[in-house]
Every structure is written in C-alpha cells, then in structure tokens.
Design an enzyme around this catalytic site. Sequence first.
Site, PDB file in Angstrom:
ATOM      1  N   GLY A  34       0.500  -1.296   0.474  1.00  0.00           N
ATOM      2  CA  GLY A  34      -0.257  -0.082   0.458  1.00  0.00           C
ATOM      3  C   GLY A  34       0.706   1.082   0.158  1.00  0.00           C
ATOM      4  N   GLU A  36       0.574   4.751   0.673  1.00  0.00           N
ATOM      5  CA  GLU A  36       0.167   5.441   2.160  1.00  0.00           C
ATOM      6  C   GLU A  36       1.487   5.093   3.294  1.00  0.00           C
ATOM      7  OE1 GLU A  36      -2.388   3.751   0.295  1.00  0.00           O
ATOM      8  OE2 GLU A  36      -2.853   5.685  -0.731  1.00  0.00           O
ATOM      9  N   ASN A  38       3.357   2.538   2.901  1.00  0.00           N
ATOM     10  CA  ASN A  38       4.817   2.228   2.308  1.00  0.00           C
ATOM     11  C   ASN A  38       5.245   3.372   2.839  1.00  0.00           C
ATOM     12  OD1 ASN A  38       4.681  -0.289   1.444  1.00  0.00           O
ATOM     13  ND2 ASN A  38       4.326   1.211  -0.489  1.00  0.00           N
ATOM     14  N   ARG A 167      -2.827   5.247 -10.657  1.00  0.00           N
ATOM     15  CA  ARG A 167      -3.164   3.599 -10.969  1.00  0.00           C
ATOM     16  C   ARG A 167      -4.354   3.559 -12.524  1.00  0.00           C
ATOM     17  NH1 ARG A 167       0.748   3.644  -8.221  1.00  0.00           N
ATOM     18  NH2 ARG A 167       1.167   3.029  -6.522  1.00  0.00           N
ATOM     19  N   ARG A 225      11.624  11.865 -11.979  1.00  0.00           N
ATOM     20  CA  ARG A 225      11.946  11.107 -13.545  1.00  0.00           C
ATOM     21  C   ARG A 225      12.854  10.183 -13.442  1.00  0.00           C
ATOM     22  NH1 ARG A 225      14.678  16.550 -16.820  1.00  0.00           N
ATOM     23  NH2 ARG A 225      16.248  16.041 -14.176  1.00  0.00           N
ATOM     24  N   ALA A 254      10.200   3.303  -5.163  1.00  0.00           N
ATOM     25  CA  ALA A 254      11.825   4.426  -5.322  1.00  0.00           C
ATOM     26  C   ALA A 254      10.384   5.827  -5.050  1.00  0.00           C
ATOM     27  CB  ALA A 254      11.698   4.951  -6.553  1.00  0.00           C
ATOM     28  N   ASP A 256       7.807   6.077  -3.286  1.00  0.00           N
ATOM     29  CA  ASP A 256       7.354   6.811  -1.911  1.00  0.00           C
ATOM     30  C   ASP A 256       8.366   6.835  -0.859  1.00  0.00           C
ATOM     31  OD1 ASP A 256       4.250   5.736  -2.064  1.00  0.00           O
ATOM     32  OD2 ASP A 256       5.128   3.685  -1.982  1.00  0.00           O
ATOM     33  N   ASP A 292       8.822  -3.569  -2.140  1.00  0.00           N
ATOM     34  CA  ASP A 292       8.273  -1.792  -2.187  1.00  0.00           C
ATOM     35  C   ASP A 292       8.508  -1.215  -0.747  1.00  0.00           C
ATOM     36  OD1 ASP A 292       6.784  -3.649  -3.723  1.00  0.00           O
ATOM     37  OD2 ASP A 292       5.104  -2.744  -3.048  1.00  0.00           O
TER      38      ASP A 292
HETATM   39  P1  ATP Z   1       7.661   3.790  -8.289  1.00  0.00           P
HETATM   40  O1  ATP Z   1       7.881   2.919  -8.905  1.00  0.00           O
HETATM   41  O2  ATP Z   1       7.408   3.461  -6.972  1.00  0.00           O
HETATM   42  O3  ATP Z   1       6.478   4.174  -8.110  1.00  0.00           O
HETATM   43  P2  ATP Z   1       7.903   6.687  -8.805  1.00  0.00           P
HETATM   44  O4  ATP Z   1       7.848   6.658 -10.937  1.00  0.00           O
HETATM   45  O5  ATP Z   1       7.158   7.616  -8.331  1.00  0.00           O
HETATM   46  O6  ATP Z   1       8.693   5.318  -8.469  1.00  0.00           O
HETATM   47  P3  ATP Z   1      11.202   7.981  -9.304  1.00  0.00           P
HETATM   48  O7  ATP Z   1      10.875   8.861 -10.597  1.00  0.00           O
HETATM   49  O8  ATP Z   1      10.816   6.277 -10.485  1.00  0.00           O
HETATM   50  O9  ATP Z   1       9.103   7.520  -9.030  1.00  0.00           O
HETATM   51  O10 ATP Z   1      11.297   7.866  -8.308  1.00  0.00           O
HETATM   52  C1  ATP Z   1      11.874   9.194  -7.105  1.00  0.00           C
HETATM   53  C2  ATP Z   1      12.772   9.659  -7.188  1.00  0.00           C
HETATM   54  O11 ATP Z   1      13.855   7.703  -6.752  1.00  0.00           O
HETATM   55  C3  ATP Z   1      13.926   9.383  -8.789  1.00  0.00           C
HETATM   56  O12 ATP Z   1      13.695  10.647  -8.446  1.00  0.00           O
HETATM   57  C4  ATP Z   1      15.346   9.088  -8.164  1.00  0.00           C
HETATM   58  O13 ATP Z   1      15.981  10.157  -7.001  1.00  0.00           O
HETATM   59  C5  ATP Z   1      15.180   8.243  -7.338  1.00  0.00           C
HETATM   60  N1  ATP Z   1      15.161   6.788  -8.165  1.00  0.00           N
HETATM   61  C6  ATP Z   1      14.178   6.688  -8.800  1.00  0.00           C
HETATM   62  N2  ATP Z   1      15.162   5.157  -9.940  1.00  0.00           N
HETATM   63  C7  ATP Z   1      16.698   5.395  -9.627  1.00  0.00           C
HETATM   64  C8  ATP Z   1      17.424   4.854 -10.348  1.00  0.00           C
HETATM   65  N3  ATP Z   1      16.727   3.710 -10.859  1.00  0.00           N
HETATM   66  N4  ATP Z   1      18.351   5.254  -9.814  1.00  0.00           N
HETATM   67  C9  ATP Z   1      19.184   6.334  -8.817  1.00  0.00           C
HETATM   68  N5  ATP Z   1      17.765   6.450  -8.040  1.00  0.00           N
HETATM   69  C10 ATP Z   1      16.048   6.262  -8.500  1.00  0.00           C
END
Ligand code: ATP
Length: 314
Positions: A34, A36, A38, A167, A225, A254, A256, A292
């Site tokens: 989940g 939230e 997390n 989602r 990103r 990442a 969360d 997660d």
């Molecule tokens: P999730 O996969 O949990 O849904 P998200 O899509 O919301 O994540 P991301 O942009 O993938 O968010 O990741 C959030 C932050 O985590 C990024 O801005 C970056 O700082 C870090 N991050 C994500 N992936 C990586 C990576 N492969 N290497 C290093 N840092 C990363």
Amino acid sequence: AAELVTLGETMALLAAPRVGLLRHMSSLDLSVAGAESNLAIGVSRLGRRAAWLSRVGDDEFGRLVTATIRAEGVAVYAVVDGTAPTGLMVKERRTDTATRVQYYRSGSAASRLSPSDVDESLVRGARVLHVTGITPALSATARDAVHAAVESARGAGVAVSLDLNYRAALWDAAAAGAELRELVARADIVFATGPEARLVVSGDDEATLAAELEKLGPRQVLVKRGSRGVVGLLDGTAYDLPAKPVRAVDPVGAGDAFASAYLTEWIGGAAPAGCLHAATVAGAFAVTVPGDWEGLPSRAELDLLGAEPDDDVQ
Ligand code: ATP
C-alpha cells in the site's frame, strides 16, 4: 501526537517467488502492499511519528496488514469492517523484468473508507497530512474521506502533501485528471511523475510541468524522473537534481521512499535543498533492495548512502 497522518488502502500481497505463470507456482510469498502505509513506514524509520488511517476486513489478511504496519512503529487507526474483505494484490513475474499485477480490491473493506473514519483531531494535530491519487479512485465515499481529511488539515493550518500516484487499473485518465486537479489545488506539496503531471496540466518537459502544477496552488512541486533524478519548484526556486548512481534491482517503491524522506526532512525544518537531497538518497536506496517497503532506510543508513564517494564509508 502523530507528526504525519496518511490514509489509504493496504492490501495483502501474494507474490510469485520466481519467474513463470502464476498457475505453475506451488506457493506464493505473503506480505502487504500500500503506497500510503509504505510512506508512513518510511517516515517512521527515519524517526518521525506517523499515523495511518484505513479499514480492513475482519480476516487474517486484515490482521496481517495492521500487525505489519504497527510493527514498524506507525500508529494504526484501522476500522475492522466485518462486512467486507481485506483487499488482495497478486504479483506474477512473467519474465525477469516484466511483472504483472492483479488486484482483488473492488468492494474491499478499505474501499468503504468514508469521512466518518477520518479522526479530525488526529489530522488537526499533525504537521503534514499525506494523501494520494489512489484513495479517491477506490469509491465515492473513499474520495469523500480524502476531501474531509484535506479540509480538516487546511482548516488547522496543517500542510497537505499529495502524491498523484495514478493507477490505471482503478480509473481512466479523464476521471483521474479532473479529481487530481482539485486535489493539487488544495495541496501544499505535490509529488508527481511526468506522465502523472500530464493528467492534470500540459508541458513538454518536467520543468514546465512543475511550473504549470505550481500555478494551481502548491508551494512545492516535485516532478520525479526515475534514474534521471528530479525537478523541483520549491518556494519559488527551481531545482534540478540528478539521481544517485546505483545499481537498480527493483524500481518499485522509489516514489514512496522519495516522498517519505522529503516529508521527514520537511517536518524537521530542513530547507528545500536538504529535503530534496534526502529524498534523492532514499529513492536511490529503495531501488537497490527488493520489496516495496521492506528495504526503506533508517536515518543512519540514509547517511551511509548519502555520503560522498570519497568519504571513509564501509
Ligand atoms: P515508483 O516506481 O515507486 O512508483 P515513481 O515512479 O513514483 O516510483 P521515480 O521517479 O521512479 O518515482 O523515483 C523517485 C525518485 O527516486 C527519483 O526522482 C530518483 O531520485 C530516485 N530513483 C528512482 N529510480 C532510480 C534509479 N534507478 N537510480 C537512482 N535513483 C533512482
């Protein structure tokens, strides 16, 4: 009192232990999932008091969910609903890199969240209320619960944090866009990925998207990103921070981890650059460990990965 309050659904997670069709698995690994919770676990591990509001079924999965979150030091306010089951999520590993997710959450206990489940004094006593774009997609009453919490927070001067967290399995882009736009306008801090931001505003790049989101009201906007880092527009100043170079083994979680570290530092009074740095380290940390939330860092671990490569770190 909790410094951060959040609300949402946490499901029991049944995950395939290896690659292959689900029907060929003889067992599945059981844990919880989940966004939230997390985030609340991330905040708790980093040393701030977090509370999680929800509903679970009167079943073993519900007891697993509440026990797991409680064991992480999060204050759990979960109504036990004897008339609906705890939601389920099933993860299949079709190939080494392709994961398929199946939800069994329609009509779940948490989809029955309603404004009466929102403890107003808890929200009003916090520093931050964190909501996501997942909860309003669960049902009309769950959506109302989110808005009730947001209004309580705003009325008491509590900062509202929003992760757009789209989602596609729960609602279509048009419905999500309209609802998320309303929430962005009522939030102080907004986390989004580029594609999520485009549900609400338009723009060619992340900096433009952040600027367009900021125009709707929030003081701090973060457009993530992945391995390319993050763009922030924080209290009127633009930031562009690269990701920490790490070897990614599991990208999920990442976002969360990023938000939990950002909000923990924000609660501690850190300046935007400090919040952003901690968030970037926590996001990198999360992708280097499977699961997660299980690998979310403690404060000491955050310092470890956050150190410069030249530092004498084991
Ligand atoms: P999730 O996969 O949990 O849904 P998200 O899509 O919301 O994540 P991301 O942009 O993938 O968010 O990741 C959030 C932050 O985590 C990024 O801005 C970056 O700082 C870090 N991050 C994500 N992936 C990586 C990576 N492969 N290497 C290093 N840092 C990363």
